[in-house]
Design a protein around this motif. Structure first.
Motif, short mmCIF file in Angstrom:
data_model
loop_
_atom_site.label_atom_id
_atom_site.label_comp_id
_atom_site.label_asym_id
_atom_site.label_seq_id
_atom_site.Cartn_x
_atom_site.Cartn_y
_atom_site.Cartn_z
N VAL A 92 -0.83 63.00 39.72
CA VAL A 92 -0.38 62.10 40.78
C VAL A 92 -1.49 61.12 41.15
N LEU A 93 -2.72 61.60 41.25
CA LEU A 93 -3.83 60.70 41.56
C LEU A 93 -4.09 59.72 40.43
N GLY A 94 -3.66 60.05 39.21
CA GLY A 94 -3.86 59.17 38.06
C GLY A 94 -2.79 58.10 37.90
N LEU A 95 -1.83 58.03 38.80
CA LEU A 95 -0.76 57.04 38.69
C LEU A 95 -1.30 55.63 38.93
N ASP A 96 -0.73 54.66 38.21
CA ASP A 96 -1.07 53.25 38.37
C ASP A 96 0.15 52.48 38.86
N ALA A 97 -0.10 51.44 39.65
CA ALA A 97 0.99 50.66 40.24
C ALA A 97 1.88 50.04 39.17
N GLU A 98 1.29 49.57 38.06
CA GLU A 98 2.08 48.89 37.04
C GLU A 98 2.99 49.85 36.27
N ARG A 99 2.78 51.15 36.41
CA ARG A 99 3.60 52.11 35.68
C ARG A 99 4.70 52.72 36.54
N LEU A 100 4.82 52.25 37.76
CA LEU A 100 5.86 52.78 38.64
C LEU A 100 7.22 52.20 38.25
N ASP A 101 8.20 53.05 38.13
CA ASP A 101 9.58 52.64 37.94
C ASP A 101 10.31 52.97 39.23
N LEU A 102 10.27 52.02 40.19
CA LEU A 102 10.82 52.28 41.52
C LEU A 102 12.32 52.50 41.47
N ALA A 103 13.00 51.83 40.53
CA ALA A 103 14.45 51.98 40.46
C ALA A 103 14.84 53.38 40.00
N ASP A 104 14.14 53.90 38.99
CA ASP A 104 14.45 55.23 38.46
C ASP A 104 13.67 56.34 39.15
N ARG A 105 12.81 55.96 40.11
CA ARG A 105 12.00 56.93 40.86
C ARG A 105 11.20 57.82 39.92
N ARG A 106 10.40 57.20 39.06
CA ARG A 106 9.53 57.96 38.17
C ARG A 106 8.39 57.07 37.72
N ALA A 107 7.35 57.69 37.17
CA ALA A 107 6.20 56.95 36.68
C ALA A 107 5.52 57.79 35.61
N ARG A 108 4.82 57.09 34.72
CA ARG A 108 4.11 57.76 33.63
C ARG A 108 2.67 57.99 34.06
N SER A 109 2.19 59.21 33.86
CA SER A 109 0.78 59.54 34.11
C SER A 109 0.29 60.32 32.91
N GLY A 110 -0.47 59.63 32.03
CA GLY A 110 -0.87 60.27 30.79
C GLY A 110 0.35 60.52 29.92
N ARG A 111 0.56 61.77 29.52
CA ARG A 111 1.71 62.14 28.69
C ARG A 111 2.81 62.79 29.52
N ARG A 112 2.73 62.66 30.83
CA ARG A 112 3.66 63.34 31.74
C ARG A 112 4.45 62.32 32.55
N TRP A 113 5.70 62.65 32.83
CA TRP A 113 6.50 61.88 33.78
C TRP A 113 6.40 62.52 35.15
N VAL A 114 6.15 61.72 36.16
CA VAL A 114 6.14 62.17 37.55
C VAL A 114 7.37 61.57 38.22
N ARG A 115 8.20 62.42 38.84
CA ARG A 115 9.44 61.97 39.46
C ARG A 115 9.42 62.30 40.94
N TRP A 116 10.12 61.49 41.75
CA TRP A 116 10.12 61.73 43.19
C TRP A 116 11.51 61.52 43.76
N ARG A 117 11.62 61.78 45.08
CA ARG A 117 12.91 61.66 45.75
C ARG A 117 12.83 60.62 46.86
N SER A 118 13.79 60.68 47.77
CA SER A 118 13.95 59.58 48.74
C SER A 118 12.78 59.46 49.71
#
Length: 738
Positions: free
Chosen positions: A618-644
């Motif tokens: 989570v600390l490794g997330l970058d703004a340009e990798r955020l997919d706000l529409a799908d509520r997910r982001a790439r961090s390394g080789r992992r997808w981080v997903r969130w809710r409302s």
């Protein structure tokens, strides 16, 4: 100097003639590029094994054409010219790279043998290509075939004809490692030949956003090492499904735009059709590909009849079927026949195409075979039992068996979380209620639908339907919207309480409609909202919403307690702990009520709680990798997903930032103390460290921890869970039949 003017038969200044000729060449280049770009980029990717580099080389060939064709004229085979120029530049790039590597190896060898050897003895090498490559450099003769010719004299070889390259490019641009918006943008760029500006205009986004999305997608493909190969048999079905999904998403956005002024965006539907036809030619043995093409052909055949003179939507049953395009209808029928000839169990796209064909066979709306359509939707439900498919199936049931049967099925979807903001659900309810003679209720549903849609044309259409349902009944008392506003303004609530109650009541109003008479705010309606909107929240959050509605009901002196059927939720006792620290969801939920905590900390903690992802990810997330529409982001080789909860906080945290680490320190670091990858180029601040994040959390939570030590981020992220869902767009023919 003058020349003949083809428009008037007279003379025109030479400068004007030259400008007209240059404009014709530019239009020719653009047309050729749209037709040939996919094949050129695909062939180059096979050579250089890098999608981003391949597109750059293809663009260089395009620039060369724009420079030379106005002087030399358009070649007889312009596609072959572009292909030859691009391939030669690819070969030159490969040779330069190999020569650079060879000289670097020699230099390293010399340095290893002679410790005193300096760069001044390297002969001034600057990495450029200064002569012919070694004839035994390992590249085949056909890759070197154009090395001795100038760019103005391309070989007679046209495109390689290897359609597998284009098919590979499709699979790469739609690879599952990319978020959906990136797949769509990259596909339109590489296979559609559209510029970032054209894509941005089609999706009502900025060119900068689209360009960044495409660049990020190329970088992600390179970082993940995605091979330029066709998928193995084991994963072919899944990967093909991703390609079909992207093409249909492009088509759907053009067929019924999700936002903006216009209902239709023809450029997108036509591009999706072109891509679908291309895929059908490249993968002729896949029935689902032909099914998708058939579905799009028939849906596109209605485009001229789907809007009125002022751009207003025209429902399917009111359309002038004489304006349906017969050529596209025939193409759709032929594509469905090809899919059926391939045999096998019909897939989702084949079934949807069969539904579209059934509509197209009816000469009038009254002749539509609704019994067959309802049966096809039931088959589709068994394959794709999503909420949207069930919604369309319910509408078909209402047409085949009567509005009461359809409404009964629709009401089972009222608590479906994925449909809570889907405007076509209340629109469909309004239509069925109107057919049942319940005009007042229908008016409310059409108003709700109008409030939920983001498309201006659809909103105006739904408001007109609400008005046509009849004048609003004389109010016998206050409405939900008016009473909620009075309560929040005049109940003397504390600011924090008023903010919390406003969020609850706003959500209630969106779900039930501002025009709902307050006397109809009963326990059954409110229970449905709680189930559909808040069923997955923590007990403390559930109880907070329950308390807000209860306070409002008591203030309004409702005859029935609307939270009577909504029990309070309790937190299960915490398991025995082996180490000091808090436990229980109520403990964590106390954090979400705190408004005095900086937004950075609140977002970080909420994201950890909702995603369950490791703290470092989570600390490794970058703004340009955020997919706000799908509520997910790439961090390394992992997808981080969130809710409302996280989704509501992220815009405030970003504050317009589009690059750099998501979570930043409070101060700028000293010179040369932080790697550039961990610095925000817009603020100059560095990425928040793990140690600092743990300290801030422990300091804030000491007062809540009986031991006085505070919590840990690891315990916080284990307390929550991930799993946001999306509304898919399978089977939107009935609900989206405008």
């Amino acid at each position: 100097m003058t020349g003949p003017d083809p428009r008037t038969g007279g003379d025109t200044p030479a400068g004007t003639a030259d400008e007209a000729a240059a404009d014709r060449v530019r239009r020719t280049v653009a047309a050729v590029w749209r037709l040939e770009s996919a094949r050129i980029v695909a062939g180059l990717t096979r050579l250089v094994r890098d999608v981003g580099l391949a597109e750059e080389l293809a663009q260089e060939a395009l620039v060369a054409a724009l420079e030379r064709w106005p002087r030399s004229g358009v070649p007889e085979t312009p596609g072959a010219w572009l292909t030859a120029v691009a391939r030669r530049r690819a070969v030159d790039h490969i040779r330069r790279s190999k020569l650079r590597e060879r000289r670097e190896e020699e230099l390293a060898h010399e340095l290893a043998r002679s410790p005193g050897y300096g760069y001044g003895d390297a002969g001034g090498y600057d990495g450029g290509y200064d002569g012919p490559a070694d004839p035994d450099d390992g590249w085949s003769g056909d890759a070197r075939s154009g090395a001795g010719r100038s760019d103005d004299e391309p070989s007679g070889d046209g495109p390689s004809g290897d359609d597998d390259d284009v098919l590979r490019l499709m699979f790469v641009s739609c690879h599952p490692v990319l978020p959906t918006p990136a797949r769509v943008a990259l596909t339109l760029r590489l296979l559609g030949g559209l510029t970032a500006g054209e894509i941005a205009r089609a999706f009502l986004a900025t060119e900068t956003v689209i360009a960044r999305r495409i660049a990020d997608a190329k970088r992600a493909l390179a970082e993940e090492g995605v091979a330029f190969e066709l998928p193995d048999t084991e994963e072919l079905a899944e990967r093909l499904s991703s390609v079909l999904e992207v093409i249909y998403l492009i088509f759907n956005e053009g067929y019924t735009a999700t936002s903006g002024e216009d209902l239709l965006r023809p450029s997108l539907t036509l591009e999706a059709l072109r891509l679908g036809r291309l895929l059908a030619r490249l993968a002729p043995d896949r029935s689902e590909v032909h099914g998708l093409v058939a579905l799009m052909e028939i849906q596109e055949s209605r485009s001229a009849a789907r809007t009125g003179p002022g751009g207003e939507p025209v429902p399917l049953h009111e359309q002038n079927r004489g304006r349906w395009d017969p050529l596209l209808v025939r193409r759709g029928f032929a594509a469905l026949l090809r899919a059926r000839d391939l045999g096998g169990v019909p897939g989702p796209y084949v079934l949807q195409a069969a539904i579209a064909v059934t509509h197209a066979r009816a000469a009038t709306a009254e002749e539509t075979d609704w019994a067959s359509i309802a049966a096809l939707y039931r088959a589709l439900e068994r394959l794709v039992p999503t909420a949207v498919v069930r919604l369309n199936s319910a509408i078909a049931t209402g047409m085949a068996e009567g509005p009461a049967a359809g409404l009964a099925r629709l009401d089972t979807l009222a608590s479906e979380p994925s449909l809570r903001d889907y405007h076509l659900l209340p629109a469909a309810r309004g239509d069925l209620l109107l057919r049942l003679g319940r005009a007042a209720e229908a008016r409310i549903e059409f108003g709700r639908a109008a409030d939920l849609t983001r498309n201006t044309a659809e909103r105006a259409f739904l408001l007109r339907r609400a008005e046509s349902a009849g004048p609003p009944p004389a109010p016998e008392g206050p409405t939900l919207g008016g009473a909620a506003g009075e309560f929040l303004a005049g109940a003397g609530l504390e600011p924090a309480t008023a903010l919390s109650y406003r969020r609850t009541l706003d959500r209630l109003r969106r779900s039930l409609g501002d025009g709902l008479p307050l006397t109809e705010l009963n326990a059954e309606r409110v229970a449905g909202v709680f189930t559909s909107v808040w069923d997955g929240v923590a007990p403390a959050t559930w109880n907070r919403h329950r308390a807000a509605v209860g306070s409002f009901a008591r203030w309004a002196e409702l005859p029935e307690d609307p939270v009577a059927r909504i029990p309070r939720r309790t937190t299960a006792p915490a398991p025995a702990r082996t180490a000091p620290g808090p436990a229980g969801e109520d403990w964590w939920d106390a954090l979400w009520l705190r408004t005095d905590i900086p937004v950075r900390e609140r977002t970080l903690w909420r994201l950890l709680y909702e995603s369950g992802a490791p703290v470092t990810a989570v600390l490794g997330l970058d703004a340009e990798r955020l997919d706000l529409a799908d509520r997910r982001a790439r961090s390394g080789r992992r997808w981080v997903r969130w809710r409302s909860g996280t989704a509501a906080l992220l815009p405030e945290l970003l504050a317009g930032r589009t690059r750099g680490p998501l979570f930043l320190t409070d101060r700028r670091p000293g010179p040369a103390r932080t790697p550039s990858a961990d610095l925000c180029p817009e603020t100059g601040r560095a990425r928040l460290s793990y140690e600092r994040a743990e300290y801030l959390f422990a300091r804030t939570t000491r007062a809540l921890d009986p031991s006085g030590r505070g919590g840990t981020l690891g315990r916080l992220r284990k307390a929550g869970s991930a799993g946001p869902g999306d509304v898919d767009r399978h089977g939107t023919d009935e609900a989206g039949s405008l």
